[in-house]
Every structure is written in structure tokens, then in C-alpha cells.
Design a protein around this motif. Sequence first.
Motif, mmCIF file in Angstrom:
data_model
loop_
_atom_site.group_PDB
_atom_site.id
_atom_site.type_symbol
_atom_site.label_atom_id
_atom_site.label_comp_id
_atom_site.label_asym_id
_atom_site.label_seq_id
_atom_site.Cartn_x
_atom_site.Cartn_y
_atom_site.Cartn_z
ATOM 1 N N CYS A 1 29.662 4.441 -6.706
ATOM 2 C CA CYS A 1 30.485 3.477 -5.964
ATOM 3 C C CYS A 1 31.970 3.630 -6.262
ATOM 4 C CB CYS A 1 30.034 2.054 -6.296
ATOM 5 S SG CYS A 1 28.352 1.705 -5.730
ATOM 6 N N THR B 1 31.817 -0.415 -3.691
ATOM 7 C CA THR B 1 32.729 0.661 -3.281
ATOM 8 C C THR B 1 33.981 0.069 -2.637
ATOM 9 O OG1 THR B 1 30.851 2.140 -2.926
ATOM 10 C CG2 THR B 1 32.931 2.750 -1.888
ATOM 11 N N GLU C 1 27.723 -0.634 -1.066
ATOM 12 C CA GLU C 1 28.992 -0.462 -0.354
ATOM 13 C C GLU C 1 29.964 -1.600 -0.660
ATOM 14 O OE1 GLU C 1 26.166 -2.727 2.275
ATOM 15 O OE2 GLU C 1 25.987 -0.887 1.087
#
Length: 134
Positions: A110, A72, A69
Motif C-alpha cells: 500500500c 494507499t 486501496e
Amino acid sequence: MVFLYLACNSASEVLSHRAVRSALTYAIERDKIVAEHYRGFAYAAVLPASPKSPWYHKGLAQKYGYAPEKLTQAVTQAGVAGIPVTLLVNTDDSVRLRVARKIAQALNQCGLKVTTAELNGADYREALAKGEFD
């Protein structure tokens, strides 16, 4: 000992963003790659040294656990989602090729748009010298 690493072309449209380059390390599940592709004959490392080396800083390494994350978020904040990225890989080593494809898949999840440029040794070295990679 064989040392595999992911190099970045900081002149690349996507990887010119320091936050994106820095976050790449979080998106690669090294332990899983080692287990699936090297079957116990490798060590996962986030630092440029073997985890068995006295110079490997375990405390620092722990700061870079698997957290996709973070990539991302960096991709979103940099506004580079979906911009093509080329991952250059030498096809002379079939395991390395499979690992590169696995890494490309992880990075795509991502928000990056990664494709692998799969070249034989001579063509790989030429592309590397010309900077034809991200």
C-alpha cells in the motif's frame, strides 16, 4: 483467549497522520490471516473485542472490511510513501512472527516501507518501553 492487536506510535513520522493510522485497518486481510495461520482456532476482529462477545458491534465492524486501496490513498495524500516504518514483534511466538511479516508485506503493498524488528521477549519489552517502533 489470546488477543492480538497492532499498536501505533502516534509520534512516528508516518503514523502521526491520523488518516494513515485510521486506514491501516483496511489493509489487513484478517480472515485470510486467521485461516492461514490459526487454522480455525481464532476469530478475525476489527474492534477491540471478540466477535463472540455481546459487546462486539457487528454493524460497526462491517464498516471496516478489507479495502487496501484506502491505505494507499491515505499514504499518498499524507506524502509518506517510502518513509521507513518499524513493526516491532516478539519472536517468542513463531505464529505471531509469521503474521507480523504478512502484515508488513500487506502494508508495503500500500506504499509504506515497513520492516519488522524481530526481538526476543526481553528486548521486545525494552524496545516497546522506549518507543522504538512505529
